[in-house]
Design a protein around this motif. Structure first.
Motif: not given
Length: 131
Positions: A9-25
């Motif tokens: 899970l990639y997220y914005n460190i200021i807001t905590g908003v998830i920018l990209y979720d690779t999903g489980e593969r």
């Protein structure tokens, strides 16, 4: 051989908003992407300022129950921990810690209450015996 990769899970460190979720593969020939690959090939990450993006790497199956029931999730910018938002009876609950963490905290609190009750029973018993 079956390979299972946990979510990243990639997220914005200021807001905590998830920018990209690779999903489980999972699959026979799955190869884990690198951080560089994710930034290069993901449209959600490609134009992001890398100085304010961080990621969490989850284990396979980690928080599966929460992901299946939550309507949203984020990373708490202060604690850097994943939080989930639920909807119960059409009411949004706000962000909460994962279930396991909540259960662990409640177990600890319960033990503290049990110890306090045991201490009070001893004090009460001694008080009654001395009178």
């Amino acid at each position: 051989m079956q390979v299972i990769l946990g979510r990243r899970l990639y997220y914005n460190i200021i807001t905590g908003v998830i920018l990209y979720d690779t999903g489980e593969r999972m699959g026979e020939n799955i190869v884990d992407s690198t951080i560089e690959d994710d930034f290069k090939y993901s449209l959600e990450l490609r134009n992001q300022n890398r100085d304010i993006v961080d990621y969490l790497q989850l284990e396979p199956g980690q928080y599966n129950e929460e992901f299946s029931e939550a309507v949203t999730y984020r990373v708490n910018p202060e604690t850097k921990e994943l939080e989930f938002g639920y909807e119960i009876n059409n009411d949004y609950t706000g962000f909460q810690s994962p279930y396991k963490k909540q259960i662990d905290e409640l177990k600890k609190e319960n033990e503290e209450y049990k110890n306090r009750i045991a201490d009070l029973e001893i004090i009460l018993s001694e008080t009654l015996l001395n009178n």
